[in-house]
Scaffold this motif. Structure first.
Motif, PDB file in Angstrom:
ATOM      1  N   MET A 163      81.571  43.844  19.721  1.00  0.00           N
ATOM      2  CA  MET A 163      82.533  43.810  18.625  1.00  0.00           C
ATOM      3  C   MET A 163      81.811  43.436  17.339  1.00  0.00           C
ATOM      4  O   MET A 163      81.077  42.447  17.307  1.00  0.00           O
ATOM      5  CB  MET A 163      83.628  42.781  18.928  1.00  0.00           C
ATOM      6  CG  MET A 163      84.909  42.973  18.159  1.00  0.00           C
ATOM      7  SD  MET A 163      85.756  44.543  18.506  1.00  0.00           S
ATOM      8  CE  MET A 163      86.215  44.333  20.221  1.00  0.00           C
TER       9      MET A 163
ATOM     10  N   VAL B 175      86.097  49.656  18.618  1.00  0.00           N
ATOM     11  CA  VAL B 175      86.361  49.524  17.186  1.00  0.00           C
ATOM     12  C   VAL B 175      87.390  50.569  16.745  1.00  0.00           C
ATOM     13  O   VAL B 175      88.343  50.258  16.013  1.00  0.00           O
ATOM     14  CB  VAL B 175      85.061  49.667  16.375  1.00  0.00           C
ATOM     15  CG1 VAL B 175      85.364  49.778  14.873  1.00  0.00           C
ATOM     16  CG2 VAL B 175      84.146  48.480  16.629  1.00  0.00           C
TER      17      VAL B 175
ATOM     18  N   ASP C 151      80.452  48.666   8.091  1.00  0.00           N
ATOM     19  CA  ASP C 151      80.831  49.801   8.940  1.00  0.00           C
ATOM     20  C   ASP C 151      81.161  51.018   8.084  1.00  0.00           C
ATOM     21  O   ASP C 151      82.323  51.326   7.823  1.00  0.00           O
ATOM     22  CB  ASP C 151      82.043  49.400   9.794  1.00  0.00           C
ATOM     23  CG  ASP C 151      82.358  50.428  10.873  1.00  0.00           C
ATOM     24  OD1 ASP C 151      81.718  51.494  10.889  1.00  0.00           O
ATOM     25  OD2 ASP C 151      83.254  50.159  11.695  1.00  0.00           O
TER      26      ASP C 151
END
Length: 633
Positions: A321, A360, A396
């Motif tokens: 994660m 995700v 991200d």
């Protein structure tokens, strides 16, 4: 029996915590049994893992279990496991002290809390449930022997500031905790924990999903008034993540979450998923309903629990994660990983990276659905975790579009209801090509900033960004839906009509000499002095060039120990303000140079203070201001 007997004192904060526990800081004392069972389960997990990794470890893992034993006559309750056990040093280190950051904050919050549920929540967050045993027990005795070692350790305390530790030769492998319970009829102990039904109910409510059998020997009536004993397993041992969603009710999910997250509140959302194909896994994830106290602590818990074929591998698997989803709790059970996989290998494992990407995507898809269909729940989520989710815009890039659409941002349009970027774009004025934003420490500071004056006067909506991460992500992202993200405190602002631009061009000619002189007089502080098109009521403001680092970002880098060059900014003057027009006239009339320079310094200092900045020399600014005020009396 060894002669190694010591009487030691608890760490100072541990003593304070014990006092709070003993004096019943919350009403639901059942927490102590849940915590002891959870600790026993962890010990069994660790032994199973160590036995798989260390082939030389001589232990019997054929019947790993947790045993509860009640003695009504002696008024004791014992929780026993045959797990990994502890060495003498581990006993002193883990129980005699609280080696956790933020303990002082925990103590303060516990003292202040008048709400039982809130206090339980704090206990769970800090993982100090063992100390809760002193709410129901006058004395606690622990006997333990670490797997692979020959000698054991006996620990005992009455919870009054000291404890004794001694070495014992005949301790079985694992750990047993015996509670010498307080009298059942005292006000401090509403439940009788020597009653079979009480223990059964607590185990069913809190620990039914524990993977190891929880056993208890009970008495049953036999023939002709005689009694017989039988050993019963109290929990179902069903791994919730391995069952289909139809087989699990919401209450079971909630109790499982409270176990893995050590939380006392129900989760906001449950995510139950299964990955099939070349790499199989099951995942049971949860979005909490409130932020833990260590959310922004570097030492805080990160990641989810990792199992391989129901065997516990690690507790905080941050490889599964990303950091910006560190609030997600739960379990991932992979089918094809090596059991002795190390953390370093894990981070490089191709299959783990693939699972991480899928997890995700699923979490972000769940948040997107919640935002669209459960507005109140998403409002709660954003209030607790929005600042953390924004970090994903820095980490991200693959999911930046999804993350941008999840943002809820305050704006000048509505003080109570945040907006999305999509809604902002939908409300943009005709001809507006940029998304305007302002950053600062608080909404109040931003709303009172001179930078917003022209935007407010002309009806332009401005996003109000007050989280520290906002300073960074807006620069990194740069645009949304083809619209540039533009700071109201940087670069030139073009909000003027053609008529206003013609007037500004004329004013630039009239103020040219003053601007040149002020640029030279304030050269140590600013890179340029120019007229402003963003001011309507304030005399001046300080702005940065379009690509300059903001003062707040400078401070952030310096606070992290990174040296960054000081950035000179631009002083903008409002040609319509009486102070500025008066300064121009004084300059044209060749007024006294020192007094004129001091007025320029005051103007610059007021502009800094108006945006919440810091003066380089507050004493000089105060002296000049006091002298000027004195002359007016």
């Amino acid at each position: 029996m060894s002669d190694r007997v010591e009487t030691l004192e608890f760490q100072a904060e541990a003593r304070q915590l014990l006092q709070l526990m003993v004096h019943s800081i919350y009403s639901n004392k059942d927490v102590f049994l849940r915590e002891l069972i959870s600790n026993a389960s962890d010990a069994l997990d660790k032994l199973r893992l160590e036995s798989l990794v260390d082939k030389d470890l001589d232990v019997d893992t054929a019947d790993l279990h947790i045993e509860l034993e009640i003695d009504k006559d002696a008024r004791t309750l014992t929780v026993r496991d045959n797990g990994i056990g502890m060495s003498r040093d581990e006993v002193v280190g883990l129980i005699g002290t609280i080696a956790k950051s933020g303990t002082a904050e925990l103590l303060r919050k516990l003292r202040e809390s008048q709400d039982a549920a809130a206090s339980q929540e704090l206990i769970g967050q800090f993982g100090v449930g063992f100390y809760a045993t002193f709410m129901v027990a006058d004395t606690v005795t622990l006997v333990t022997r670490r797997a692979g070692q020959s000698g054991g350790t006996r620990w005992e305390s009455a919870g009054e500031g000291t404890y004794s530790v001694e070495s014992v030769d005949d301790a079985p492998q694992g750990t047993s905790v015996t509670l010498h319970l307080k009298p059942a009829d005292t006000e401090d102990n509403l439940h009788d924990y020597t009653a079979e039904w009480t223990v059964r109910e607590i185990v069913k409510r809190y620990s039914d999903f524990i993977a190891w059998p929880i056993r208890m020997t009970v008495e049953r009536p036999g023939e002709e008034g005689a009694t017989t004993t039988e050993t019963q397993t109290l929990n179902s041992m069903k791994a919730l993540w391995a069952r289909s969603r139809d087989e699990v009710d919401e209450a079971e999910y909630h109790e499982f979450y409270k176990h893995v997250a050590r939380d006392w509140a129900d989760p906001l959302e449950t995510i139950h998923m299964r990955g099939e194909g070349t790499f199989e896994y099951e995942a049971l994830l949860f979005l909490p309903s409130h932020a833990p106290l260590d959310l922004f602590s570097p030492q805080g818990h990160r990641g989810v629990q990792l199992y391989v074929k129901r065997v516990f591998i690690m507790d905080d698997c941050d490889a599964l994660m990303p950091n910006y989803l560190r609030f997600v709790k739960g379990v991932v059970d992979a089918h094809d990983l090596s059991l002795n996989i190390s953390r370093e290998i894990l981070q490089q494992d191709r299959q783990i990276r693939a699972v991480r990407r899928r997890l995700v995507k699923k979490v972000l898809a769940t948040l997107t659905e919640m935002k669209a269909e459960r507005a109140e729940a998403y409002r709660t989520f954003w209030g607790e975790f929005g600042a953390v989710l924004k970090e994903g815009l820095l980490e991200d890039t693959d999911n930046s579009e999804t993350l941008l659409n999840l943002l809820r941002l305050a704006s000048t349009r509505d003080a109570d209801e945040p907006t999305t970027l999509a809604d902002y774009v939908g409300r943009m004025k005709d001809g507006q090509t940029e998304i305007y934003y302002a950053t600062g420490d608080s909404r109040g500071t931003i709303e009172n900033s001179p930078h917003l004056e022209a935007f407010r006067a002309k009806g332009y909506e401005v996003l109000i960004l007050t989280d520290p991460v906002d300073e960074v992500w807006v620069e990194r992202v740069g645009a949304y839906d083809g619209k540039t993200l533009r700071s109201v405190a940087k670069g030139q602002v073009d909000l003027e009509t053609d008529e206003e631009k013609a007037k500004t061009d004329q004013e630039r000619k009239e103020y040219a000499d003053l601007l040149t002189w002020m640029s030279e007089a304030l050269a140590d502080s600013v890179k340029e002095v120019r007229l402003s098109s963003r001011l309507t009521t304030s005399p001046a403001c300080v702005v940065g060039d379009a690509h300059d680092m903001t003062p707040t970002l400078e401070k952030m880098y310096r606070a992290m120990g990174q040296e960054v060059p000081r950035v000179k900014r631009i002083l903008e003057l409002n040609p319509g303000h009486p102070l500025v027009t008066g300064l121009r006239k004084a300059h044209e009339q060749n007024a006294e140079g020192a007094a004129l320079t001091e007025t320029a310094e005051l103007l610059y200092g007021m502009a800094l203070l108006a945006e919440g900045g810091e003066l380089a020399d507050p004493a000089r600014f105060t002296r000049i201001l006091a002298d000027r005020l004195a002359r007016t009396l």
